[in-house]
Design a protein around this motif. Sequence first.
Motif: not given
Length: 433
Positions: A162-164, A383-389, A318-327, A144-150
Amino acid sequence: MKRAFCLLLALTMVLTLVSACSSGNKGNEPKPSPSQTAGSGVSEAPKKVELKVFMTFPRFKDQFEQYFDQFKEKQLAEKNIDVTIQLEMPNADQAKQILQSRLSSGDAPDLFTLHANDIPTYYEAGYIADLTGQPFVGKLYEAVAETVKYDGKVAALPMESLSWGYLYNKTLFRDNGITPPQTLDEMKAAAEKLQAAGVKPFLLAFQESWIPQLMMALSLGGTVSASHPDWIEGMNAGEASYADVRSVFDIIDLIMANGSDKPFETGNEAGSADFANGKAAMWVQGPWNAETILKVNPDMEFGVAPLPVSNEASDTMINLATSTSLALSPKSANKEVALDLLNYMLDDKDSSALFEELKFNPIATVHTYEVFPWVNEASEYVSKGKAYLDLKLPNGVTDEAAKQLQSYYVKDATQEDVIAALDKVWRTAVKSK
């Protein structure tokens, strides 16, 4: 003289008694609080601080207000700071434009939410402070931390990890002998079966443009990740086009052809109610709407499944995302208190109850609540590898897709029009960097 001596003796005894009583009560006097001036017994007036907080969660207004009230009590008790929070929660369709206007005009909120994909744009513009050393960072799950790093820095606090995919009504699927389709042909067959049973296959809610654009988000994400891995790089270099991934319209056309009536009269709230009441079997909407749906029908069984984008089952992910973050704005006039609030969002004691009530996925080691069935279902695909960032698109592309899909539905725009418009916005965004 004797009388005077007796009066003097009596007076002395009274004074002695008063003094003794006073001395005896000394141990029962209340101790001064930390906010009292030493030796004076007079409380210091609390320091008054106002924070401006901008969040795209209008449906969760009550929950956040209650949580912020807890924070205000904590600040007053521990730091003698009287915090006022000016909370602004615009509609999701308008939020991004309002926020960008505030930031560019110098009227930045102290704290504000944004999609994690927008972090690079906002960080490069100087609108986001570096949060790398903050206490909350050590609590985050590594992924999760990786999704909000720049640029190697933690630029925001993740909130919705989310996994959505699309939502489906498990009862309607079960009653009609359907399992989540894994190919376009299977989805077409499922839609035909539902139609024959008098059930609308898909709920359409187009009143708010951010909802129909979710179709493009999933179809493009699946298509690019499965068969065009270099497409974004090509787009950024001016060597690719949406025409190269024209197949994204295959599933979009199928959904639109099998959708509910009068979509432009249906927004998120009404759509959630309709889906909760079984007026359609599927809705291309995320599990972030779970709280709204279950408020209408607490007993509803719904699942989360990946959207098919081709006739290859391996492309359905499945889509993997952090849809909302707080800055945090680096220009905050009350940065210390703003950081206290930011870190309180992952408070060891209080944050689990908030995230559970919001029905968000756990994102940190301090979150100990039990996850929901749809979370486990989506996680099985991961877990089955059927997901993307989640794809990182240039600023403005998602908003343009939202507008174009509304026009596409009413046939005011063709596929060629949508492709040309999205290519243009992408090129403009790349050139403006």
